[in-house]
Design a protein around this motif. Structure first.
Motif, PDB file in Angstrom:
ATOM      1  N   LEU A  53     -13.744   0.900  10.261  1.00 11.66           N
ATOM      2  CA  LEU A  53     -12.479   1.257   9.505  1.00 11.66           C
ATOM      3  C   LEU A  53     -12.853   2.630   8.820  1.00 11.66           C
ATOM      4  O   LEU A  53     -13.738   2.693   7.953  1.00 11.66           O
ATOM      5  CB  LEU A  53     -12.146   0.196   8.673  1.00 11.66           C
ATOM      6  N   GLN A  61      -1.604   8.444  -1.662  1.00 10.78           N
ATOM      7  CA  GLN A  61      -3.183   7.618  -1.480  1.00 10.78           C
ATOM      8  C   GLN A  61      -4.097   7.943  -2.734  1.00 10.78           C
ATOM      9  O   GLN A  61      -5.072   7.142  -2.929  1.00 10.78           O
ATOM     10  CB  GLN A  61      -3.799   8.187  -0.230  1.00 10.78           C
ATOM     11  N   SER A  96     -17.152   0.509   7.004  1.00 12.74           N
ATOM     12  CA  SER A  96     -15.762   0.846   6.531  1.00 12.74           C
ATOM     13  C   SER A  96     -16.116   1.977   5.272  1.00 12.74           C
ATOM     14  O   SER A  96     -16.924   2.064   4.361  1.00 12.74           O
ATOM     15  CB  SER A  96     -15.101  -0.280   6.104  1.00 12.74           C
ATOM     16  N   ALA A 122      -6.063  -0.143  14.903  1.00 13.58           N
ATOM     17  CA  ALA A 122      -5.249   0.255  13.979  1.00 13.58           C
ATOM     18  C   ALA A 122      -3.854   0.899  14.382  1.00 13.58           C
ATOM     19  O   ALA A 122      -3.774   1.117  15.529  1.00 13.58           O
ATOM     20  CB  ALA A 122      -5.980   1.531  13.354  1.00 13.58           C
ATOM     21  N   THR A 167      -6.761   5.321   2.623  1.00 17.33           N
ATOM     22  CA  THR A 167      -6.216   4.355   1.853  1.00 17.33           C
ATOM     23  C   THR A 167      -6.049   2.806   2.881  1.00 17.33           C
ATOM     24  O   THR A 167      -5.356   2.909   3.673  1.00 17.33           O
ATOM     25  CB  THR A 167      -4.644   4.841   1.297  1.00 17.33           C
ATOM     26  N   GLU A 168      -6.241   2.019   1.912  1.00 17.64           N
ATOM     27  CA  GLU A 168      -5.865   0.624   2.357  1.00 17.64           C
ATOM     28  C   GLU A 168      -5.592  -0.229   1.107  1.00 17.64           C
ATOM     29  O   GLU A 168      -6.016   0.062   0.063  1.00 17.64           O
ATOM     30  CB  GLU A 168      -7.127  -0.030   3.248  1.00 17.64           C
ATOM     31  N   GLN A 169      -5.356  -1.501   1.350  1.00 21.17           N
ATOM     32  CA  GLN A 169      -5.297  -2.408   0.348  1.00 21.17           C
ATOM     33  C   GLN A 169      -6.108  -3.589   0.647  1.00 21.17           C
ATOM     34  O   GLN A 169      -7.109  -4.149   0.494  1.00 21.17           O
ATOM     35  CB  GLN A 169      -3.887  -2.876  -0.178  1.00 21.17           C
ATOM     36  N   SER A 200     -10.062   4.473   7.181  1.00 25.88           N
ATOM     37  CA  SER A 200      -8.910   4.932   6.513  1.00 25.88           C
ATOM     38  C   SER A 200      -9.240   5.882   5.054  1.00 25.88           C
ATOM     39  O   SER A 200     -10.034   5.543   4.425  1.00 25.88           O
ATOM     40  CB  SER A 200      -8.215   3.661   6.306  1.00 25.88           C
ATOM     41  N   PRO A 228      -6.554  -4.746   4.490  1.00 21.73           N
ATOM     42  CA  PRO A 228      -6.112  -4.715   5.870  1.00 21.73           C
ATOM     43  C   PRO A 228      -6.350  -6.213   6.636  1.00 21.73           C
ATOM     44  O   PRO A 228      -7.569  -6.543   6.670  1.00 21.73           O
ATOM     45  CB  PRO A 228      -7.092  -3.451   6.405  1.00 21.73           C
ATOM     46  N   GLY A 234       0.671  -1.390   0.042  1.00 21.15           N
ATOM     47  CA  GLY A 234       0.159   0.035   0.076  1.00 21.15           C
ATOM     48  C   GLY A 234       0.998   1.213   0.153  1.00 21.15           C
ATOM     49  O   GLY A 234       2.151   1.126  -0.237  1.00 21.15           O
ATOM     50  N   GLU A 257      -2.953   8.311   7.715  1.00 14.94           N
ATOM     51  CA  GLU A 257      -3.927   7.818   6.606  1.00 14.94           C
ATOM     52  C   GLU A 257      -5.222   6.886   7.438  1.00 14.94           C
ATOM     53  O   GLU A 257      -6.247   6.693   6.558  1.00 14.94           O
ATOM     54  CB  GLU A 257      -3.089   6.725   5.621  1.00 14.94           C
ATOM     55  N   LYS A 258      -5.008   6.496   8.545  1.00 18.70           N
ATOM     56  CA  LYS A 258      -6.010   5.659   9.367  1.00 18.70           C
ATOM     57  C   LYS A 258      -7.449   6.711   9.352  1.00 18.70           C
ATOM     58  O   LYS A 258      -8.300   6.135   9.692  1.00 18.70           O
ATOM     59  CB  LYS A 258      -5.762   5.278  10.518  1.00 18.70           C
TER      60      LYS A 258
END
Length: 390
Positions: free
Chosen positions: A301, A144, A324, A231, A305-307, A303, A309, A138, A236-237
């Protein structure tokens, strides 16, 4: 551990050659990438010898490794002080002076090691070139939205035709092929996997899917649910988004934020400023993941940006419904029953309100999530995929 088990592990360790793997992390602080490595290393200590480099000198994730893991830790934070050419030369010397079967580099922060390996593939005392595997999990806040062109170019230079490029999400697969020009034959889709928690049927910390349904709770309990997240507290979170959304969408109940990180104290101050310390708890680092998640009714969640998690997989394994932001592969990870509560960042408070309004559906979502994680994202499959890389 039982003595027979110890003896068996010792016999297996001496029965065959351990692959010697050099892992170069930008940081070995606790995060999804480091936790995944720890899970893999803990599962097969007899197969691998690990040398872990942390380029920032942070080794907090050592706490996630069992004593049975054969691991050495190298602090190379001094490289940051050097000019790029000096740094590349130092990396070349390190690779030449240390024998490893496999070099594993992680994310943009270790990309110079990938380039050094490409330029000097035989810079080693062994007879054959070291195999190279590059993991991308990520991006930080600076990438992001869009990838930086200069970083794309550098990745193309650093990742040779012999490098295996490993990604945990379909989104990253697309980026690797389109932006970094990684050939399909080099690219490895490596979904994260997770071992389901042991049964807690005889303890107070039972899984959420087996908790009382809202219909069987008292009216007061049903009106005061516990929302929970886990987290590493980085920018970014976007934990402020979670706090603000919770206060706007959930009139009563509690929000528990688990995890440490650079923004922990700042977030604690934010909660104090809002005068919400009675409703919002920040626990700091969490050691008992399953015990922590068992405190919640809904996993959150928030965030940017994530891929893929691991925290989402853990929440699914505990039978929790999830609300999320729509980032990475989260929509493809969760069960169809949960998809309606995944939203664009701007609609996050509304998604939380929508889920809150359907408390009678939470056990159904939880069971569907738990079934999906057991069928699609098993720990055994992840271990097999790791072995196949080598």
């Amino acid at each position: 551990m039982d003595d027979n088990v110890k003896n068996l592990a010792s016999a297996r360790a001496t029965a065959h050659h351990k692959k010697n793997i050099l892992h170069v992390f930008p940081t070995f602080a606790i995060g999804g990438q480091q936790v995944r490595f720890a899970h893999i290393a803990n599962a097969c200590p007899q197969d691998y010898r690990h040398t872990v480099v942390a380029l920032d000198g942070n080794f907090d994730a050592k706490s996630k490794l069992l004593e049975t893991v054969d691991a050495t830790f190298i602090d190379l934070r001094q490289l940051k002080q050097q000019h790029v050419l000096q740094r590349m030369q130092a990396i070349q010397h390190y690779l030449a002076d240390h024998q490893h079967d496999v070099l594993m580099t992680y994310n943009w922060g270790a990309i110079e090691w990938a380039l050094a390996h490409r330029i000097f593939p035989h810079a080693t005392t062994s007879a054959t070139a070291t195999k190279h595997v590059h993991w991308e999990d990520g991006f930080g806040p600076e990438e992001q939205q869009d990838r930086l062109p200069r970083r794309n170019i550098f990745r193309r230079l650093a990742l040779s035709d012999d490098t295996k490029v490993v990604v945990p999400s379909h989104q990253l697969q697309h980026i690797a092929q389109q932006d970094w020009h990684v050939a399909a034959s080099q690219l490895v889709y490596f979904p994260n996997g997770i071992a389901l928690p042991e049964s807690r049927s005889h303890t107070a910390s039972d899984t959420a899917a087996d908790k009382d349904t809202p219909s069987s709770k008292t009216t007061e309990q049903a009106q005061e649910p516990t929302f929970i997240t886990l987290a590493t507290l980085r920018a970014e979170k976007n934990i402020p988004r979670l706090i603000d959304s919770f206060l706007a969408a959930v009139p009563s109940g509690k929000l528990i934020i688990g995890g440490g990180g650079p923004l922990l104290e700042e977030l604690r101050e934010y909660v104090i400023q809002l005068d919400q310390t009675d409703r919002i708890e920040l626990t700091g680092n969490v050691t008992d993941i399953w015990g922590f998640l068992a405190r919640g009714d809904v996993f959150c969640l928030s965030s940017d940006t994530e891929q893929m998690p691991i925290s989402i997989l853990e929440a699914m394994a505990m039978g929790l419904p999830v609300v999320s932001t729509d980032v990475g592969d989260i929509k493809t990870m969760l069960s169809p029953e949960n998809i309606a509560y995944i939203a664009a960042p701007s609609d996050y408070p509304e998604a939380m309100k929508k889920l809150l309004a359907h408390q009678d559906y939470w056990p159904t979502i939880g069971r569907a999530n738990k079934l999906r994680v057991s069928q699609q994202f098993s720990f055994e499959t992840m271990i097999k995929n790791f072995a196949a890389l080598l």
